[in-house]
Motif scaffolding. Structure first.
Motif, PDB file in Angstrom:
ATOM      1  N   VAL A 141       0.822  -1.214   0.000  1.00 55.61           N
ATOM      2  CA  VAL A 141       0.000   0.000   0.000  1.00 55.61           C
ATOM      3  C   VAL A 141       0.858   1.267   0.000  1.00 55.61           C
ATOM      4  O   VAL A 141       0.543   2.230  -0.691  1.00 55.61           O
ATOM      5  CB  VAL A 141      -0.978  -0.015   1.195  1.00 55.61           C
ATOM      6  N   PHE A 142       1.928   1.272   0.796  1.00 52.04           N
ATOM      7  CA  PHE A 142       2.805   2.440   0.873  1.00 52.04           C
ATOM      8  C   PHE A 142       4.250   2.054   0.597  1.00 52.04           C
ATOM      9  O   PHE A 142       4.704   0.983   1.028  1.00 52.04           O
ATOM     10  CB  PHE A 142       2.772   3.070   2.275  1.00 52.04           C
ATOM     11  N   VAL A 143       4.976   2.959  -0.076  1.00 60.63           N
ATOM     12  CA  VAL A 143       6.427   2.854  -0.188  1.00 60.63           C
ATOM     13  C   VAL A 143       7.006   4.175   0.297  1.00 60.63           C
ATOM     14  O   VAL A 143       6.569   5.241  -0.126  1.00 60.63           O
ATOM     15  CB  VAL A 143       6.884   2.569  -1.630  1.00 60.63           C
ATOM     16  N   SER A 144       8.004   4.093   1.189  1.00 58.07           N
ATOM     17  CA  SER A 144       8.610   5.306   1.738  1.00 58.07           C
ATOM     18  C   SER A 144       9.858   5.714   0.969  1.00 58.07           C
ATOM     19  O   SER A 144      10.663   4.870   0.567  1.00 58.07           O
ATOM     20  CB  SER A 144       9.013   5.096   3.208  1.00 58.07           C
ATOM     21  N   TRP A 145      10.012   7.010   0.835  1.00 59.07           N
ATOM     22  CA  TRP A 145      11.216   7.658   0.329  1.00 59.07           C
ATOM     23  C   TRP A 145      11.882   8.337   1.518  1.00 59.07           C
ATOM     24  O   TRP A 145      11.217   9.025   2.302  1.00 59.07           O
ATOM     25  CB  TRP A 145      10.794   8.705  -0.706  1.00 59.07           C
ATOM     26  N   PHE A 146      13.191   8.130   1.681  1.00 62.52           N
ATOM     27  CA  PHE A 146      13.916   8.766   2.784  1.00 62.52           C
ATOM     28  C   PHE A 146      14.944   9.745   2.233  1.00 62.52           C
ATOM     29  O   PHE A 146      15.636   9.438   1.248  1.00 62.52           O
ATOM     30  CB  PHE A 146      14.611   7.726   3.658  1.00 62.52           C
ATOM     31  N   GLU A 147      15.042  10.848   2.925  1.00 59.74           N
ATOM     32  CA  GLU A 147      15.970  11.925   2.548  1.00 59.74           C
ATOM     33  C   GLU A 147      17.392  11.405   2.336  1.00 59.74           C
ATOM     34  O   GLU A 147      18.120  11.875   1.477  1.00 59.74           O
ATOM     35  CB  GLU A 147      15.950  12.956   3.682  1.00 59.74           C
ATOM     36  N   GLY A 148      17.782  10.404   3.124  1.00 56.59           N
ATOM     37  CA  GLY A 148      19.149   9.889   3.062  1.00 56.59           C
ATOM     38  C   GLY A 148      19.420   8.964   1.895  1.00 56.59           C
ATOM     39  O   GLY A 148      20.552   8.494   1.734  1.00 56.59           O
ATOM     40  N   GLY A 149      18.385   8.619   1.099  1.00 53.95           N
ATOM     41  CA  GLY A 149      18.628   7.832  -0.105  1.00 53.95           C
ATOM     42  C   GLY A 149      18.043   6.431  -0.102  1.00 53.95           C
ATOM     43  O   GLY A 149      18.292   5.667  -1.031  1.00 53.95           O
ATOM     44  N   GLU A 150      17.252   6.072   0.921  1.00 50.58           N
ATOM     45  CA  GLU A 150      16.696   4.726   0.985  1.00 50.58           C
ATOM     46  C   GLU A 150      15.208   4.700   0.649  1.00 50.58           C
ATOM     47  O   GLU A 150      14.553   5.742   0.600  1.00 50.58           O
ATOM     48  CB  GLU A 150      16.912   4.127   2.389  1.00 50.58           C
ATOM     49  N   VAL A 151      14.719   3.487   0.426  1.00 48.99           N
ATOM     50  CA  VAL A 151      13.281   3.247   0.236  1.00 48.99           C
ATOM     51  C   VAL A 151      12.862   2.103   1.159  1.00 48.99           C
ATOM     52  O   VAL A 151      13.700   1.324   1.619  1.00 48.99           O
ATOM     53  CB  VAL A 151      12.946   2.853  -1.226  1.00 48.99           C
ATOM     54  N   PHE A 152      11.539   2.001   1.387  1.00 45.31           N
ATOM     55  CA  PHE A 152      11.037   0.918   2.245  1.00 45.31           C
ATOM     56  C   PHE A 152       9.572   0.645   1.910  1.00 45.31           C
ATOM     57  O   PHE A 152       8.803   1.573   1.655  1.00 45.31           O
ATOM     58  CB  PHE A 152      11.167   1.318   3.724  1.00 45.31           C
ATOM     59  N   ARG A 153       9.232  -0.649   1.967  1.00 45.33           N
ATOM     60  CA  ARG A 153       7.821  -1.036   1.799  1.00 45.33           C
ATOM     61  C   ARG A 153       7.114  -0.825   3.137  1.00 45.33           C
ATOM     62  O   ARG A 153       7.123  -1.685   3.985  1.00 45.33           O
ATOM     63  CB  ARG A 153       7.753  -2.491   1.322  1.00 45.33           C
ATOM     64  N   SER A 154       6.487   0.341   3.284  1.00 42.24           N
ATOM     65  CA  SER A 154       6.043   0.823   4.596  1.00 42.24           C
ATOM     66  C   SER A 154       4.622   0.449   4.960  1.00 42.24           C
ATOM     67  O   SER A 154       4.218   0.637   6.107  1.00 42.24           O
ATOM     68  CB  SER A 154       6.170   2.342   4.643  1.00 42.24           C
ATOM     69  N   GLY A 155       3.854  -0.049   4.019  1.00 43.84           N
ATOM     70  CA  GLY A 155       2.493  -0.483   4.323  1.00 43.84           C
ATOM     71  C   GLY A 155       2.242  -1.803   3.616  1.00 43.84           C
ATOM     72  O   GLY A 155       2.103  -1.822   2.395  1.00 43.84           O
ATOM     73  N   CYS A 156       2.221  -2.896   4.371  1.00 43.85           N
ATOM     74  CA  CYS A 156       2.157  -4.244   3.803  1.00 43.85           C
ATOM     75  C   CYS A 156       0.955  -4.984   4.381  1.00 43.85           C
ATOM     76  O   CYS A 156       0.840  -5.098   5.604  1.00 43.85           O
ATOM     77  CB  CYS A 156       3.424  -5.029   4.160  1.00 43.85           C
ATOM     78  N   CYS A 157       0.101  -5.510   3.498  1.00 47.40           N
ATOM     79  CA  CYS A 157      -1.090  -6.256   3.919  1.00 47.40           C
ATOM     80  C   CYS A 157      -0.883  -7.751   3.729  1.00 47.40           C
ATOM     81  O   CYS A 157      -0.378  -8.185   2.687  1.00 47.40           O
ATOM     82  CB  CYS A 157      -2.293  -5.852   3.076  1.00 47.40           C
ATOM     83  N   TYR A 158      -1.334  -8.510   4.712  1.00 46.90           N
ATOM     84  CA  TYR A 158      -1.275  -9.979   4.667  1.00 46.90           C
ATOM     85  C   TYR A 158      -2.579 -10.567   5.176  1.00 46.90           C
ATOM     86  O   TYR A 158      -3.277  -9.944   5.974  1.00 46.90           O
ATOM     87  CB  TYR A 158      -0.150 -10.504   5.574  1.00 46.90           C
ATOM     88  N   ARG A 159      -2.874 -11.764   4.746  1.00 47.79           N
ATOM     89  CA  ARG A 159      -3.886 -12.610   5.370  1.00 47.79           C
ATOM     90  C   ARG A 159      -3.193 -13.855   5.875  1.00 47.79           C
ATOM     91  O   ARG A 159      -2.400 -14.476   5.135  1.00 47.79           O
ATOM     92  CB  ARG A 159      -4.935 -13.040   4.329  1.00 47.79           C
ATOM     93  N   ARG A 160      -3.454 -14.239   7.116  1.00 53.34           N
ATOM     94  CA  ARG A 160      -2.979 -15.504   7.656  1.00 53.34           C
ATOM     95  C   ARG A 160      -4.166 -16.142   8.344  1.00 53.34           C
ATOM     96  O   ARG A 160      -4.751 -15.509   9.243  1.00 53.34           O
ATOM     97  CB  ARG A 160      -1.813 -15.320   8.631  1.00 53.34           C
ATOM     98  N   GLY A 161      -4.537 -17.374   7.952  1.00 52.87           N
ATOM     99  CA  GLY A 161      -5.797 -17.926   8.414  1.00 52.87           C
ATOM    100  C   GLY A 161      -6.897 -16.962   8.022  1.00 52.87           C
ATOM    101  O   GLY A 161      -6.906 -16.442   6.901  1.00 52.87           O
ATOM    102  N   SER A 162      -7.805 -16.679   8.949  1.00 53.33           N
ATOM    103  CA  SER A 162      -8.882 -15.732   8.644  1.00 53.33           C
ATOM    104  C   SER A 162      -8.535 -14.306   9.047  1.00 53.33           C
ATOM    105  O   SER A 162      -9.372 -13.412   8.913  1.00 53.33           O
ATOM    106  CB  SER A 162     -10.173 -16.174   9.343  1.00 53.33           C
ATOM    107  N   GLY A 163      -7.326 -14.084   9.540  1.00 52.41           N
ATOM    108  CA  GLY A 163      -6.966 -12.776  10.064  1.00 52.41           C
ATOM    109  C   GLY A 163      -6.279 -11.873   9.053  1.00 52.41           C
ATOM    110  O   GLY A 163      -5.470 -12.325   8.252  1.00 52.41           O
ATOM    111  N   ARG A 164      -6.599 -10.588   9.138  1.00 56.75           N
ATOM    112  CA  ARG A 164      -5.943  -9.570   8.316  1.00 56.75           C
ATOM    113  C   ARG A 164      -4.821  -8.921   9.120  1.00 56.75           C
ATOM    114  O   ARG A 164      -5.022  -8.542  10.273  1.00 56.75           O
ATOM    115  CB  ARG A 164      -6.959  -8.510   7.883  1.00 56.75           C
ATOM    116  N   ILE A 165      -3.665  -8.754   8.496  1.00 61.74           N
ATOM    117  CA  ILE A 165      -2.487  -8.193   9.158  1.00 61.74           C
ATOM    118  C   ILE A 165      -2.004  -7.008   8.339  1.00 61.74           C
ATOM    119  O   ILE A 165      -1.911  -7.098   7.113  1.00 61.74           O
ATOM    120  CB  ILE A 165      -1.373  -9.258   9.247  1.00 61.74           C
ATOM    121  N   PHE A 166      -1.701  -5.905   9.024  1.00 61.89           N
ATOM    122  CA  PHE A 166      -1.159  -4.734   8.337  1.00 61.89           C
ATOM    123  C   PHE A 166       0.095  -4.288   9.071  1.00 61.89           C
ATOM    124  O   PHE A 166       0.043  -3.975  10.265  1.00 61.89           O
ATOM    125  CB  PHE A 166      -2.193  -3.596   8.319  1.00 61.89           C
ATOM    126  N   TYR A 167       1.209  -4.273   8.384  1.00 60.66           N
ATOM    127  CA  TYR A 167       2.423  -3.704   8.951  1.00 60.66           C
ATOM    128  C   TYR A 167       2.531  -2.261   8.469  1.00 60.66           C
ATOM    129  O   TYR A 167       2.466  -1.994   7.261  1.00 60.66           O
ATOM    130  CB  TYR A 167       3.678  -4.480   8.523  1.00 60.66           C
TER     131      TYR A 167
END
Lengths: 235, 235, 235, 235
Positions: free
Chosen positions: B168-194
């Motif tokens: 859902v989200f990808v971060s841009w950092f001033e110092g030159g990095e990127v990160f997958r900052s919003g990640c959705c998962y399903r495990r069993g019947s549960g929804r997980i959001f990092y």
């Protein structure tokens, strides 16, 4: 309140006796009854058919539609490309699309999938049992672990579609085949659900569980607000 | 009405001056205010912390919880495995789980992901900009195409998690990095959001858009009824 | 040249007459024969079993192993957690893992999946037909569209695993069930393939097509060089 | 031996001075040099351009091609639909397709994705840094954790494509944007890789790491035998 448009080719039921016997008012009206006939359902239901001007899918109709259901079979090629463009664009903007049975070969579905959407089939009227493989999915709300349709046309693998985002149902057929019968996709902001059951000469859309699945799928496919789809040159 | 439990390790804010200055009542209470403070929000909000008996996550509390938020950092190892078992089991049954920032290394998240959940980091207080890469996702409702956090701890790729179901989200950092900052998962019947943002010495959870994301995520992660999770021998 | 280690619990075949009759030298040796017995196969094949020191899976063995196959059933709990840690770590670093039949309940597989890996079953010795649902996958090289196993233990849905990255096989069972029988995953740098067929009292691993699938799966699961998995603080 | 066809629109380099200065023999020939110039590379390399009969992509050429690379920009609309049909069909049958930079708007890519493939852009010649987010992927073989291109055209999110099967690269741009720069898909039996870098006025395809990525991607996208794609009526 979800605004639903049920699109039906509506040709078998007017030209073929067997189909007319099962769906005297057209498949679209049987589906409409199934969506409406339920406590708590909050659906504003419309229908549209091939013979209407613009196939009943004018700019205005599509703009108002939250979820479009699509049933077609023998006249896929008669669907105007301008209407297909419009449906395609609306799905990417967020309109839900539920593609039924032989609609796997419809122009909007093939456009959105990017594959042939081919499969194997046998019209033998044997039993199908649909198994829930994703019991946490909202499309399965209120269902048992499986349900049976006593007489169906068989669809068999391979099914030439992209790997679904979520696979919800897998069918078992009496004759020895299996099929990925409930496939969820996102394209642009739109939710797409392909649901296999349904044929013009079997009363599939009168089946309680099929109707439950369609009600659930309409709710699942309804648009969310999301954030802007902004493209083009940036300052 | 969604029943939410916000779990916080609650140690930095009691032991570290910089953290206490930003979150005098604890991160959990700032998050609670953000979830509550909104027209139309329908959340029954509770909190729980490490020092409470059972870390505040008794069988009863978890049974009643629809969505659990998790913030931890320096005391991951002090979380009792029996509590982790219970959280894990409840997620598979359908409870939503929202894992925040340094919670990437928490026991429940690592258990559910099956990977190390490692990443790169630099605590430099530089700017982060989060871009929406999935503008049709309900977690982005009401957001602009991107938003900025003026001072953050940087998290950089690679992030050792399974490929998200939806990014859902990808971060841009001033110092030159990127990160997958919003990640959705399903495990069993549960929804997980990092969700990456958040640090004990920056007022991230007071940021309007971060609060909006958390409200959206709580609604997205709420359980659905689904169909039975029946396992074992069949007749 | 791919270095393969076939791990077998090796207990049924020594304690149970029916199993000993089918696999007198142990399931691992039948699998080894199947991997070796083929023009063009380039596999350096080893075996390891529960009763060996470190279950035969020392640090050195695992470091040398490109692809590990895992068969276990009645003694999952006797597998030492330190060995599980080591297997888990090696998979994340890139070692392939092929999990067979009742290995769905093995510690390494549950650790990597993060779910219960539960399913339904019936030991009725009825027919199973496996359908290829992903005919472009290298694991299906040289296969027909489906193949039959005349006598198997049935496994039925729901199967409590994360949605596979690629679903390769779906099984049809004579008794009316279906199962996702060939599931591909990536965790860290490692490729994981769960393959359902196999039971201690049916000669499944002597079946030509099953052997072909295992040869293909070993090649598919072999590590690639990739790029560095570097974690921790950045300058 | 992998048979590769590099398709280039080949118009900028003949009409625009800046492009001619960077790619005097055309982008296709620079890419060809990069694929060839490597110990161990086993590629039979051909090129094809828009102005040739059938755009150089006859039935025979495509039948012989294992992996097709595609660069186009200002003349997407001039690509004949019959050739697009042929490319599309061959990808579904198993031919690999590598789509480069502005090829995101090419007819074959849009046909295969089913979305608009739109994005944001700014032609500012600022720095791009590509991060590996999937270090276990064969396309990253031999790469460092990131690499820089000193001058590029920026592409920013949102990128209107289906969620990739595997996301391999994410770009960081000096101006504050991010982009999913390496996206893997399967459609039918074909492997598709979208790779963002590349512009007619920057010497991107002379960059060592870009060349390494393209060599890796060609190997990754090569067809496998698979099993039959059989569709239609079953007995």
């Amino acid at each position: 309140m979800v605004t639903v448009t049920i699109w039906n080719e509506f040709r078998h039921e007017r030209e073929d006796e067997a189909a007319a016997a099962v769906y005297p008012d057209g498949i679209h009206n049987t589906i409409a009854d199934g969506l409406a006939d339920h406590d708590g359902a909050d659906h504003d239901i419309h229908t549209a058919t091939l013979e209407e001007p613009d196939h009943g899918l004018t700019e205005d109709v599509l703009t108002e539609t939250d979820v479009l259901l699509w049933w077609g079979h023998e006249a896929h090629d008669e669907v105007d490309d301008a209407v297909v463009d419009r449906v395609h664009e609306r799905v990417l903007e967020g309109m839900g699309l539920i593609v039924l049975h032989s609609g796997h070969y419809s122009k909007p579905f093939k456009r959105l999938m990017g594959t042939t959407c081919s499969l194997q089939y046998r019209e033998d009227g044997a039993t199908e049992r649909l198994w829930v493989v994703d019991p946490g999915h909202p499309i399965t709300d209120g269902l048992d672990e499986s349900f049976e349709l006593p007489q169906t046309e068989m669809y068999g693998e391979p099914f030439d579609v992209p790997e679904p985002d979520r696979l919800v149902f897998v069918s078992w057929f009496e004759g020895g085949e299996v099929f990925r019968s409930g496939c969820c996709y996102r394209r642009g902001s739109g939710r797409i659900f392909y649901f296999r059951p349904g044929h013009e000469t079997y009363p599939i859309y009168e089946h309680d569980t099929v109707q439950q699945v369609l009600r659930n799928a309409v709710d699942w496919a309804s648009p969310t607000d999301g954030s802007p789809r902004t493209f083009g040159e940036r300052a």
